[in-house]
Design a protein around this motif. Sequence first.
Motif, PDB file in Angstrom:
ATOM      1  N   CYS A 110       0.852  -1.184   0.000  1.00  0.00           N
ATOM      2  CA  CYS A 110       0.000   0.000   0.000  1.00  0.00           C
ATOM      3  C   CYS A 110       0.886   1.232   0.000  1.00  0.00           C
ATOM      4  CB  CYS A 110      -0.924   0.004   1.209  1.00  0.00           C
ATOM      5  SG  CYS A 110      -0.050   0.176   2.762  1.00  0.00           S
TER       6      CYS A 110
ATOM      7  N   ASP B 258       1.022   3.536   2.236  1.00  0.00           N
ATOM      8  CA  ASP B 258       1.226   4.045   3.599  1.00  0.00           C
ATOM      9  C   ASP B 258       0.422   5.314   3.894  1.00  0.00           C
ATOM     10  OD1 ASP B 258       3.117   1.985   4.066  1.00  0.00           O
ATOM     11  OD2 ASP B 258       4.668   3.197   3.096  1.00  0.00           O
ATOM     12  N   LYS B 259      -0.732   5.396   3.285  1.00  0.00           N
ATOM     13  CA  LYS B 259      -1.554   6.582   3.480  1.00  0.00           C
ATOM     14  C   LYS B 259      -2.078   6.634   4.916  1.00  0.00           C
ATOM     15  CE  LYS B 259      -5.753   6.575   1.925  1.00  0.00           C
ATOM     16  NZ  LYS B 259      -6.865   6.252   1.062  1.00  0.00           N
ATOM     17  N   TYR B 260      -2.710   5.540   5.321  1.00  0.00           N
ATOM     18  CA  TYR B 260      -3.330   5.517   6.648  1.00  0.00           C
ATOM     19  C   TYR B 260      -2.307   5.667   7.772  1.00  0.00           C
ATOM     20  CZ  TYR B 260      -7.829   3.863   4.780  1.00  0.00           C
ATOM     21  OH  TYR B 260      -9.017   3.746   4.132  1.00  0.00           O
TER      22      TYR B 260
ATOM     23  N   LEU C  44      -3.484  -0.961  10.022  1.00  0.00           N
ATOM     24  CA  LEU C  44      -3.785   0.038   8.991  1.00  0.00           C
ATOM     25  C   LEU C  44      -3.206  -0.358   7.640  1.00  0.00           C
ATOM     26  CD1 LEU C  44      -3.384   3.419  10.885  1.00  0.00           C
ATOM     27  CD2 LEU C  44      -5.467   2.321  10.033  1.00  0.00           C
ATOM     28  N   GLN C  45      -2.006  -0.877   7.679  1.00  0.00           N
ATOM     29  CA  GLN C  45      -1.391  -1.298   6.425  1.00  0.00           C
ATOM     30  C   GLN C  45      -2.246  -2.393   5.762  1.00  0.00           C
ATOM     31  OE1 GLN C  45       2.805  -2.087   6.617  1.00  0.00           O
ATOM     32  NE2 GLN C  45       2.787  -3.287   4.726  1.00  0.00           N
TER      33      GLN C  45
ATOM     34  N   GLU D 161      -5.502  -0.847   4.370  1.00  0.00           N
ATOM     35  CA  GLU D 161      -5.254  -0.068   3.154  1.00  0.00           C
ATOM     36  C   GLU D 161      -5.026  -0.986   1.955  1.00  0.00           C
ATOM     37  OE1 GLU D 161      -2.429   3.162   3.608  1.00  0.00           O
ATOM     38  OE2 GLU D 161      -2.237   3.368   1.437  1.00  0.00           O
TER      39      GLU D 161
END
Length: 691
Positions: free
Chosen positions: A252, A254-256, A310-311, A314
């Motif tokens: 992902c 790494d936005k979250y 989170l990763q 996402e």
Amino acid sequence: MLTPITELKGVGARLAERLTRLNVFFIEDLLFHLPFRYEDRTRLVPVGSLRAGDEAVIQGTVELAQIKFGKKRMLLVHVTDGTGMILLRFFYFNAQQKEALARGVRVRCFGEVRAGPKSLEMVHPEYRIVVDPEEIPNVDEHLTPVYPTTEQLHQLSLRQLTRRALEQLAQGKLHLQELLPAALLEEMHYPELSAAVQYLHQPPPDVALELLEERNHPMQLRLAFEELLAQAVSLRQRRMRAHREQAPALNCADKYTTQLQAQLPFKLTDAQQRVFAEIRADLHKAEPMQRLVQGDVGSGKTIVAVLAALQTVEAGYQVALMAPTEILAEQHYQNLLRWLTPLNISIAWISGKLKGKSRRETVAALTAGTVQVCVGTHALFQEDVEFARLALVIIDEQHRFGVHQRLALRNKGVKAQLHPHQLIMTATPIPRTLAMTIYADLDVSVIDALPPGRKPVETVVVPESRRSEIVQRVAQACQQGRQVYWVCALIEESEVLQCQAAEDTARDLAEALPQLRIGLLHGRLVTAQKEQVMQQFKQHQLDLLVATTVIEVGVDVPNASLMIIENAERFGLAQLHQLRGRVGRGTQDSVCVLLYHGSLSQLARERLKAMRETNDGFEIARRDLEIRGPGEVLGTKQTGLMQLRVADLLKHQRLLPAVNRWTEKFIVEHPGEVAALIQRWVGEGTRFADV
Ligand code: ADP
Ligand code: MG
């Protein structure tokens, strides 16, 4: 090739069945069923040189034999051998026995010597009459082994069977395969296998008995090493197998994780960042992560787990977070709501107490995949709970769960051959070499620093007689705007009585401190009540929380800075440290008061002293290992994992570096011997865990 035990002379179906209870299936297993102590019947000991506690063979002449009448009838026999007198005491005897032990008769006895009221004694010794005075004392050639045994299997038959097996070994009819590589034997200066086995079943009279008893004899070390290696190889092999399995690669942008970190009121410590980086790299791989995160109480494991979650989210997958208690699960749920709702992530909660419609809806949402993160107790792995796309399983406070539970959750993810990643968190830090051995199936990360600004909790040990002083201290603390925990001990094993004790304490404290807002928390409250009390305490609508050990793990209220633990002498060290970890989470100075009742046992005193002297979880764990032993500390005893026969993780700690060095080497360089090594040493518990 192993030989079934029924091939041994004298072993029929019935006996074979009983032997299986000792994990003896093959004759070879019998040879590895080693004595746990020895009796020395190799020489006659002069009565004059006996001391209480000795076990010895003596021979002498009966001076006097009399029946003593009283509360309990008994036969007392005085025996002398020219160097001293000893009394034989029998509670059960018949007329013939009394007659046979007449004055002037020579007897040979074996038994434990103890200090009697007037002289040294043996109670119910084994004895026999020596008929021929010229008879040369015929004693044993070897020390006599004493084996762990089981119901309906007599020590003497076990001894006899083992002797037969040893004879077969000596005659070359039975062969013990040497599994340790020659290079290893040479490096460690170890004797060859069958010599060691022979020796330990029949040690010569001049053996250093103390070494044997401390399990420190070179012959024992050689077997202990092999056993530890077998355990480590078995676990490591499991890990290698797991690495060959498939897991979703969680890639992902790494936005979250970036968003959450920006929104946190604190910055991750270096240790947290390092550990998360390790996890993140694992999650990117298409093989299942098996990572254990060790970190002392309060080191901030939760946030690291949340970043991993989170990763996963996402990348489009689901996460299950399992906690050992409802209160902790609930608290994780609240934290997740607070942290993840702003990111528009949907979270659910499951516990054994969730029933009816709300449970059905939650389960349906998990199956449909609309819930992204699900927190819960072990209710998470009930059969009807199915996940659409489970890719990460987080297990908090792992030592509270058995291996089986861990594996059950892991299997929830097996969809289209994809296993979930596993992140396991524990607050029982143990030395690195030990961790490498017992967690050889896991990769280990350590959060080795606490968040900045934490002050050690000052710990004081106070007798119950000073209770009123402590109550005043509570009043003062609350007046200064601080919050207090009052933990009631397990007076009884019964939960009902524990809750009762907490209720009584809460009432007494309410009477003594009418100005305080007091809450009560124990296991018998319904979920909604527990939740409400925790929320009130968190929001400082309560000053004092009276609780049972339900708050032991995980509970996090930084403004609480005073903790009283009642009957502290009854708690184990790890548990006290966990409880104490509930304070010292904020910026104020914190105090933990250990109240004790009555006079302290030696062990209790050691525990309380350790608590007073250190706040360091590693040091606490080290002392706990010394006091209780690894089986208890690591929960392996309860879960049946790594039940050791010869080795002792504590006593043989110094073997571990070499064991760890050889583990992978053995698998790679001696693949043909791996199965035999595991078969020989790894108990049913671990075999079962593999299923
Ligand atoms: P544990 O490792 O015992 O599970 P927690 O995850 O409950 O510890 O964290 C303990 C407390 O420390 C929590 O209030 C958490 O928000 C806080 N915390 C975690 N990381 C940091 C940090 N880097 N700086 C300051 N506080 C932190
Ligand atoms: Mg925690």
